[in-house]
Design a protein around this motif. Structure first.
Motif, PDB file in Angstrom:
ATOM      1  N   LEU A 103       7.654   4.443  -1.275  1.00  0.00           N
ATOM      2  CA  LEU A 103       6.424   5.556  -0.695  1.00  0.00           C
ATOM      3  C   LEU A 103       5.624   4.743  -1.560  1.00  0.00           C
ATOM      4  CD1 LEU A 103       5.342   8.312  -0.681  1.00  0.00           C
ATOM      5  CD2 LEU A 103       6.634   8.748  -2.647  1.00  0.00           C
ATOM      6  N   ALA A 104       5.845   4.249  -3.002  1.00  0.00           N
ATOM      7  CA  ALA A 104       4.976   3.960  -4.431  1.00  0.00           C
ATOM      8  C   ALA A 104       3.957   2.153  -3.141  1.00  0.00           C
ATOM      9  CB  ALA A 104       4.813   3.387  -5.360  1.00  0.00           C
ATOM     10  N   ALA A 108       0.348   2.881  -2.260  1.00  0.00           N
ATOM     11  CA  ALA A 108      -0.954   1.217  -2.767  1.00  0.00           C
ATOM     12  C   ALA A 108      -1.531   0.800  -1.299  1.00  0.00           C
ATOM     13  CB  ALA A 108      -0.010   0.283  -3.887  1.00  0.00           C
ATOM     14  N   LEU A 109      -0.542   0.318  -0.309  1.00  0.00           N
ATOM     15  CA  LEU A 109      -1.654  -0.073   0.477  1.00  0.00           C
ATOM     16  C   LEU A 109      -2.552   0.619   1.129  1.00  0.00           C
ATOM     17  CD1 LEU A 109       1.834  -1.839   2.199  1.00  0.00           C
ATOM     18  CD2 LEU A 109      -0.254  -2.971   1.337  1.00  0.00           C
ATOM     19  N   VAL A 110      -2.467   2.042   1.746  1.00  0.00           N
ATOM     20  CA  VAL A 110      -3.434   3.098   2.309  1.00  0.00           C
ATOM     21  C   VAL A 110      -4.512   2.674   1.277  1.00  0.00           C
ATOM     22  CG1 VAL A 110      -2.857   4.982   1.350  1.00  0.00           C
ATOM     23  CG2 VAL A 110      -3.698   5.188   3.594  1.00  0.00           C
ATOM     24  N   GLN A 114      -4.559  -1.499   4.145  1.00  0.00           N
ATOM     25  CA  GLN A 114      -3.747  -2.244   4.876  1.00  0.00           C
ATOM     26  C   GLN A 114      -3.422  -2.205   5.541  1.00  0.00           C
ATOM     27  OE1 GLN A 114      -3.517  -5.952   4.790  1.00  0.00           O
ATOM     28  NE2 GLN A 114      -5.600  -5.780   3.382  1.00  0.00           N
ATOM     29  N   LYS A 115      -3.950  -1.861   6.501  1.00  0.00           N
ATOM     30  CA  LYS A 115      -2.962  -0.158   7.792  1.00  0.00           C
ATOM     31  C   LYS A 115      -1.720  -0.743   7.998  1.00  0.00           C
ATOM     32  CE  LYS A 115      -6.912   2.441   8.663  1.00  0.00           C
ATOM     33  NZ  LYS A 115      -7.901   3.029   9.929  1.00  0.00           N
ATOM     34  N   LYS A 116      -1.558  -2.459   8.632  1.00  0.00           N
ATOM     35  CA  LYS A 116      -0.198  -2.506   9.426  1.00  0.00           C
ATOM     36  C   LYS A 116       0.750  -2.739   8.308  1.00  0.00           C
ATOM     37  CE  LYS A 116      -2.478  -5.414  12.931  1.00  0.00           C
ATOM     38  NZ  LYS A 116      -2.210  -7.174  13.360  1.00  0.00           N
ATOM     39  N   GLY A 117       0.366  -2.731   6.668  1.00  0.00           N
ATOM     40  CA  GLY A 117       1.559  -3.043   5.626  1.00  0.00           C
ATOM     41  C   GLY A 117       2.204  -1.672   5.142  1.00  0.00           C
TER      42      GLY A 117
END
Length: 142
Positions: A103-104, A108-110, A114-117
């Motif tokens: 979740l964290a 952080a990726l959103v 970084q949509k794929k990550g």
């Protein structure tokens, strides 16, 4: 501390919520078997209790209560290693840690765009959530 909830000549009931753990209940049973005059033990993990049937002619009730209470203190103060935990609960613990971490990471990726990550981390979160819900499936719809 006194955990004896009922006491009559020949019968004592010990209750504590920590006795719902089968490993701790086994420790209490082993401690009680060291005491003479005990005829039967009836453990109940669901209730977190142990009924002790003893011979009241062999020992005074108040002296026996002291011994049983001391055995309960020793059993409840004993440390339980993770080896005593059931495999199901250990897997569930890893699933919960995985949910928190994914979740964290997903958040952080959103934030970083970084949509794929984000999608991969979200999928990992859903997989861990599935494990957690499967572990508790019996109590979900009560």
């Amino acid at each position: 501390m006194n955990r004896i909830v009922s006491s009559t000549p020949g019968r004592i009931r010990v209750r504590d919520k920590r006795l719902r753990n089968p490993a701790r209940l086994d420790i209490l049973e082993a401690e009680l078997l060291k005491i003479e005059a005990i005829n039967e033990l009836h453990p109940n993990a669901a209730a977190g209790s142990m009924v002790v049937i003893f011979d009241p002619e062999q020992i005074d009730l108040s002296a026996f209560e002291v011994k049983v209470d001391a055995a309960a203190d020793r059993a409840l103060d004993a440390s339980l290693s993770t080896e005593n935990r059931s495999m199901k609960m250990r897997i569930n613990r890893y699933a919960k840690v995985g949910m928190l971490g994914s979740l964290a990471t997903s958040l952080a990726l959103v934030a970083a765009g970084q949509k794929k990550g984000h999608a991969v981390a979200g999928g990992l979160f859903m997989a861990c959530l599935g494990v957690h819900l499967t572990t508790h499936r019996k109590s979900l719809l009560r």
